[in-house]
Scaffold this motif. Structure first.
Motif, PDB file in Angstrom:
ATOM      1  N   MET A  85       0.820  -1.176   0.000  1.00  0.00           N
ATOM      2  CA  MET A  85       0.000   0.000   0.000  1.00  0.00           C
ATOM      3  C   MET A  85       0.870   1.249   0.000  1.00  0.00           C
ATOM      4  SD  MET A  85      -3.163   0.806   2.442  1.00  0.00           S
ATOM      5  CE  MET A  85      -3.200   2.327   3.270  1.00  0.00           C
ATOM      6  N   ILE A  86       1.890   1.278   0.805  1.00  0.00           N
ATOM      7  CA  ILE A  86       2.788   2.432   0.884  1.00  0.00           C
ATOM      8  C   ILE A  86       3.505   2.624  -0.438  1.00  0.00           C
ATOM      9  CG2 ILE A  86       4.814   3.362   2.032  1.00  0.00           C
ATOM     10  CD1 ILE A  86       3.921   1.845   4.536  1.00  0.00           C
ATOM     11  N   ILE A  87       3.958   1.542  -1.055  1.00  0.00           N
ATOM     12  CA  ILE A  87       4.687   1.616  -2.319  1.00  0.00           C
ATOM     13  C   ILE A  87       3.785   2.158  -3.415  1.00  0.00           C
ATOM     14  CG2 ILE A  87       5.837   0.261  -4.108  1.00  0.00           C
ATOM     15  CD1 ILE A  87       6.832  -1.561  -1.839  1.00  0.00           C
ATOM     16  N   HIS A  88       2.518   1.721  -3.450  1.00  0.00           N
ATOM     17  CA  HIS A  88       1.595   2.179  -4.483  1.00  0.00           C
ATOM     18  C   HIS A  88       1.340   3.680  -4.369  1.00  0.00           C
ATOM     19  CE1 HIS A  88       0.832  -1.848  -5.815  1.00  0.00           C
ATOM     20  NE2 HIS A  88       0.487  -2.227  -4.590  1.00  0.00           N
ATOM     21  N   LYS A  89       1.153   4.175  -3.153  1.00  0.00           N
ATOM     22  CA  LYS A  89       0.925   5.611  -2.972  1.00  0.00           C
ATOM     23  C   LYS A  89       2.150   6.401  -3.403  1.00  0.00           C
ATOM     24  CE  LYS A  89      -2.570   5.606   0.610  1.00  0.00           C
ATOM     25  NZ  LYS A  89      -2.938   6.049   1.938  1.00  0.00           N
ATOM     26  N   GLY A  90       3.334   5.914  -3.040  1.00  0.00           N
ATOM     27  CA  GLY A  90       4.566   6.592  -3.422  1.00  0.00           C
ATOM     28  C   GLY A  90       4.715   6.643  -4.933  1.00  0.00           C
ATOM     29  N   VAL A 120       0.044   2.716  10.015  1.00  0.00           N
ATOM     30  CA  VAL A 120       1.133   2.097  10.789  1.00  0.00           C
ATOM     31  C   VAL A 120       0.781   2.097  12.268  1.00  0.00           C
ATOM     32  CG1 VAL A 120       3.543   2.381  11.494  1.00  0.00           C
ATOM     33  CG2 VAL A 120       2.931   2.570   9.090  1.00  0.00           C
ATOM     34  N   SER A 121       0.207   3.199  12.740  1.00  0.00           N
ATOM     35  CA  SER A 121      -0.193   3.276  14.150  1.00  0.00           C
ATOM     36  C   SER A 121      -1.248   2.231  14.473  1.00  0.00           C
ATOM     37  CB  SER A 121      -0.738   4.671  14.486  1.00  0.00           C
ATOM     38  OG  SER A 121       0.280   5.624  14.390  1.00  0.00           O
ATOM     39  N   LYS A 122      -2.222   2.088  13.580  1.00  0.00           N
ATOM     40  CA  LYS A 122      -3.274   1.084  13.791  1.00  0.00           C
ATOM     41  C   LYS A 122      -2.679  -0.317  13.800  1.00  0.00           C
ATOM     42  CE  LYS A 122      -7.015   3.781  11.766  1.00  0.00           C
ATOM     43  NZ  LYS A 122      -7.864   3.948  10.580  1.00  0.00           N
ATOM     44  N   THR A 162       1.380  15.250   1.929  1.00  0.00           N
ATOM     45  CA  THR A 162       1.142  15.388   3.368  1.00  0.00           C
ATOM     46  C   THR A 162      -0.027  14.508   3.795  1.00  0.00           C
ATOM     47  OG1 THR A 162       1.985  17.648   3.342  1.00  0.00           O
ATOM     48  CG2 THR A 162       0.611  17.030   5.212  1.00  0.00           C
ATOM     49  N   GLU A 163      -1.107  14.545   3.042  1.00  0.00           N
ATOM     50  CA  GLU A 163      -2.286  13.720   3.361  1.00  0.00           C
ATOM     51  C   GLU A 163      -1.963  12.231   3.259  1.00  0.00           C
ATOM     52  OE1 GLU A 163      -5.946  12.621   4.614  1.00  0.00           O
ATOM     53  OE2 GLU A 163      -5.113  14.636   4.652  1.00  0.00           O
ATOM     54  N   ASP A 164      -1.234  11.841   2.220  1.00  0.00           N
ATOM     55  CA  ASP A 164      -0.881  10.430   2.044  1.00  0.00           C
ATOM     56  C   ASP A 164       0.016   9.940   3.185  1.00  0.00           C
ATOM     57  OD1 ASP A 164      -2.387  10.232  -0.231  1.00  0.00           O
ATOM     58  OD2 ASP A 164      -0.695  10.438  -1.610  1.00  0.00           O
ATOM     59  N   PHE A 165       0.977  10.760   3.586  1.00  0.00           N
ATOM     60  CA  PHE A 165       1.847  10.363   4.692  1.00  0.00           C
ATOM     61  C   PHE A 165       1.069  10.278   5.999  1.00  0.00           C
ATOM     62  CE2 PHE A 165       5.662  11.628   2.101  1.00  0.00           C
ATOM     63  CZ  PHE A 165       6.216  10.359   2.078  1.00  0.00           C
ATOM     64  N   LYS A 166       0.084  11.158   6.166  1.00  0.00           N
ATOM     65  CA  LYS A 166      -0.762  11.095   7.354  1.00  0.00           C
ATOM     66  C   LYS A 166      -1.525   9.770   7.360  1.00  0.00           C
ATOM     67  CE  LYS A 166      -4.522  13.510   9.748  1.00  0.00           C
ATOM     68  NZ  LYS A 166      -5.386  12.355   9.870  1.00  0.00           N
ATOM     69  N   GLU A 167      -2.068   9.394   6.213  1.00  0.00           N
ATOM     70  CA  GLU A 167      -2.796   8.123   6.113  1.00  0.00           C
ATOM     71  C   GLU A 167      -1.868   6.946   6.416  1.00  0.00           C
ATOM     72  OE1 GLU A 167      -4.988   7.494   2.497  1.00  0.00           O
ATOM     73  OE2 GLU A 167      -5.709   9.552   2.505  1.00  0.00           O
ATOM     74  N   VAL A 168      -0.669   6.989   5.859  1.00  0.00           N
ATOM     75  CA  VAL A 168       0.297   5.911   6.098  1.00  0.00           C
ATOM     76  C   VAL A 168       0.648   5.850   7.584  1.00  0.00           C
ATOM     77  CG1 VAL A 168       2.678   5.159   5.678  1.00  0.00           C
ATOM     78  CG2 VAL A 168       1.234   5.901   3.776  1.00  0.00           C
ATOM     79  N   LYS A 169       0.869   7.020   8.199  1.00  0.00           N
ATOM     80  CA  LYS A 169       1.182   7.071   9.627  1.00  0.00           C
ATOM     81  C   LYS A 169       0.041   6.473  10.437  1.00  0.00           C
ATOM     82  CE  LYS A 169       1.950  10.272  13.391  1.00  0.00           C
ATOM     83  NZ  LYS A 169       1.531  11.567  13.841  1.00  0.00           N
ATOM     84  N   ASP A 170      -1.188   6.840  10.088  1.00  0.00           N
ATOM     85  CA  ASP A 170      -2.349   6.299  10.793  1.00  0.00           C
ATOM     86  C   ASP A 170      -2.434   4.782  10.618  1.00  0.00           C
ATOM     87  OD1 ASP A 170      -2.995   8.859  11.584  1.00  0.00           O
ATOM     88  OD2 ASP A 170      -4.606   9.114  10.107  1.00  0.00           O
TER      89      ASP A 170
END
Length: 106
Positions: free
Chosen positions: A1-6, A56-58, A46-54
């Motif tokens: 998922m992270i790779i696709h967004k990047g 990862v936190s979950k 910024t929004e995508d990194f926030k989603e990724v951070k969320d």
């Protein structure tokens, strides 16, 4: 998922930059478009990194909860096994006591 967004972000950045730079417009207009596109891309990143951070936190929280549950199960199983071992040892001690009594009578 992270790779696709990047990958999507990099593709959008390259596409927007090429589109703006290759457009036949005045420099001032081109710079304004580049500035606007840069802001949009920055906001999206910024929004995508926030989603990724969320995400990862979950995942970390879920992993933490899973670990706690697994540890609780392990502790319970270990306690049962310990109880079985103690019971076995008590039976063996009782057998040894009986054998020892027979030696003491003689």
């Amino acid at each position: 998922m992270i790779i696709h967004k990047g990958t999507l972000i990099v593709g959008a950045l390259i596409g927007a930059s090429l589109g703006v730079l290759l457009a036949p417009e005045k420099g001032k207009v081109t710079r304004a478009k580049i500035k606007k596109e840069s802001k949009n891309i920055k906001d999206q990143i910024t929004e995508d990194f926030k989603e990724v951070k969320d995400d990862v936190s979950k995942a970390a929280q879920s992993g933490k909860e899973k670990f706690k549950e697994d540890f609780k199960d392990f502790r319970s199983k270990a306690s049962h096994k310990t109880e079985q071992a103690i019971t076995f040892l008590e039976k063996q001690l009782a057998i040894l006591k009986e054998k020892n009594k027979t030696y003491q009578q003689g």
